[in-house]
Design an enzyme around this catalytic site. Structure first.
Site, PDB file in Angstrom:
ATOM      1  N   PHE A 292       0.868  -0.823   0.040  1.00 44.69           N
ATOM      2  CA  PHE A 292       0.028   0.020  -0.348  1.00 44.69           C
ATOM      3  C   PHE A 292       0.975   1.491   0.120  1.00 44.69           C
ATOM      4  O   PHE A 292       1.938   1.337  -0.885  1.00 44.69           O
ATOM      5  CB  PHE A 292      -1.196  -0.343   0.967  1.00 44.69           C
ATOM      6  CG  PHE A 292      -1.632  -0.943   0.453  1.00 44.69           C
ATOM      7  CD1 PHE A 292      -3.025  -0.853  -0.092  1.00 44.69           C
ATOM      8  CD2 PHE A 292      -1.647  -1.790   2.058  1.00 44.69           C
ATOM      9  CE1 PHE A 292      -4.099  -1.630  -0.358  1.00 44.69           C
ATOM     10  CE2 PHE A 292      -2.934  -3.717   1.335  1.00 44.69           C
ATOM     11  CZ  PHE A 292      -3.686  -3.366   0.205  1.00 44.69           C
ATOM     12  N   SER A 293       0.565   2.093   0.853  1.00 42.12           N
ATOM     13  CA  SER A 293       1.478   3.209   0.703  1.00 42.12           C
ATOM     14  C   SER A 293       2.464   3.764   0.756  1.00 42.12           C
ATOM     15  O   SER A 293       3.349   4.685   0.868  1.00 42.12           O
ATOM     16  CB  SER A 293       0.310   4.065   1.616  1.00 42.12           C
ATOM     17  OG  SER A 293      -0.572   4.554   0.985  1.00 42.12           O
ATOM     18  N   THR A 294       2.880   2.237   1.909  1.00 42.18           N
ATOM     19  CA  THR A 294       4.854   2.381   1.948  1.00 42.18           C
ATOM     20  C   THR A 294       5.788   2.858   0.002  1.00 42.18           C
ATOM     21  O   THR A 294       6.542   2.998   0.346  1.00 42.18           O
ATOM     22  CB  THR A 294       4.934   0.704   2.578  1.00 42.18           C
ATOM     23  OG1 THR A 294       4.383   1.589   3.209  1.00 42.18           O
ATOM     24  CG2 THR A 294       6.225   1.099   2.845  1.00 42.18           C
TER      25      THR A 294
END
Length: 368
Positions: free
Chosen positions: A66-68
């Site tokens: 995800f947003s990593t």
């Protein structure tokens, strides 16, 4: 302290910790990688990549995190500037004229990087099914009404962030983000297969499978919420979807912890950006209240500032994104640390990342 002894001690402490988490059922598969002053001091893995088959996690297993993945998109934005394709202060409309409607003509790359451009949410006609259609998403963003004047406020740009950077990159270079990632980061650093936007079809069987922990709260159906539920809450079904995995969606990413940490180590060591640009990209660029979550926000150019969980007295200058479900990556120029943790069990907290970063901080404090 002897370097090999130091490496084995912190490697053993973190390995023991993540083994315990997996053994207790708190995690399924976990990767942790840490560079310190250019040296890899932790490369620990535990558990299974695919609970259905029992396939083990390895250091090189890519995990949808995800947003990593925003850490990678933001780093590419800085490489675009460093290579002369973009400028932080240039209007978005210099390359993307149709973006300027509804008062967005003043938006710059700096606004995009600080999540202040005013488009935190996808237009409601865009759902996960549309995300692989790059042109459709970008046309919707160009036509969208901003929630605030660019630069006037900050609000987490959950999925829009990567498309805004990616469309500027495409128009400046003629290349999609997945190609720039491979040519500018993974191939030069020798980490091909460990960081992806748009995973090749042949790589899909080697990816980790996500699973959703049962303790997730029900998705909110608040009509006043800025983000749609799919933008706000990570889903294992989303991250296991082959069409999503193969699509170039640079707000999310597929990565091993080692790949992310190696990228950040290259940033800190001057292999990707020079010292002056490192100082610029890690400096405070916006401070205010996040209009999406209502929490205080301190933003560098492309990254939140401060190590997650760091005590106030640390005055942390670390920068880096966590990812929904519990992953996390950051670079700390003051301590020479590049850190990443990836995992395939999605939980509504960052307990594992916080516990591992605390072990690391305690260890580093004791070696000074």
């Amino acid at each position: 302290m002897d370097a090999e002894v130091a490496m084995s001690e912190i490697q053993e402490r973190i390995q023991r910790h993540i083994d315990t988490l997996v053994g207790a059922g708190a995690e399924t598969g976990v990767q942790v990688a840490v560079y310190h002053d250019g040296a890899l001091i932790v490369d620990a893995v535990a558990g299974t990549a695919d609970p259905a088959t029992g396939r083990p996690v390895t250091s090189g297993t890519p995990i949808f995190s995800f947003s990593t993945g925003k850490n990678v998109a933001a780093t590419l934005a800085h490489l675009l500037v460093a290579r002369g394709f973009l400028d932080y202060a240039s209007p978005v409309t210099d390359l993307w004229p149709e973006f300027g409607v509804h008062g967005k003509a003043t938006a710059t790359l700096r606004h995009v990087l600080t999540h202040t451009v005013g488009l935190p949410a996808m237009p409601r006609e865009i759902t996960p099914a549309e995300l692989p259609d790059w042109s459709r998403v970008c046309e919707s963003l160009a036509a969208a009404q901003p929630r605030w004047r660019p630069g006037a406020a900050m609000g987490y740009h959950s999925y829009t962030f990567g498309y805004l950077i990616g469309e500027l990159a495409r128009r400046a270079t003629g290349r999609p983000m997945c190609e720039l990632l491979r040519e500018w980061i993974t191939a030069p650093l020798g980490i091909e297969g460990q960081l992806y936007f748009a995973a090749p079809k042949e790589s899909l069987p080697g990816l980790a499978r996500l699973e959703q922990a049962p303790q997730w709260p029900a998705a909110s159906d608040d009509d006043d919420a800025i983000l749609a539920p799919w933008e706000n809450q990570p889903s294992a079904d989303f991250g296991n979807n082959g069409a999503i995995l193969r699509a170039d969606i640079p707000s999310v990413g597929i990565a091993s912890a080692h790949g992310l940490a190696a990228m950040y180590n290259a940033v800190l060591q001057g292999r990707l950006v020079d010292p002056a640009r490192l100082e610029e990209l890690s400096a405070l660029a916006f401070e205010g209240v996040d209009q999406v979550f209502g929490s205080p926000a301190r933003m560098a150019l492309g990254f939140p500032l401060g190590r997650m969980g760091a005590p106030a007295e640390e005055s942390s200058v670390a920068f880096g994104w966590p990812g929904g479900g519990g992953s996390y990556a950051y670079a700390d120029p003051a301590r020479g640390v590049a850190f990443a943790l990836t995992k395939n069990r999605l939980v509504p907290n960052f307990d594992t990342a916080l516990s591992v970063t605390t072990i690391l901080a305690d260890y580093l404090a004791g070696t000074r």
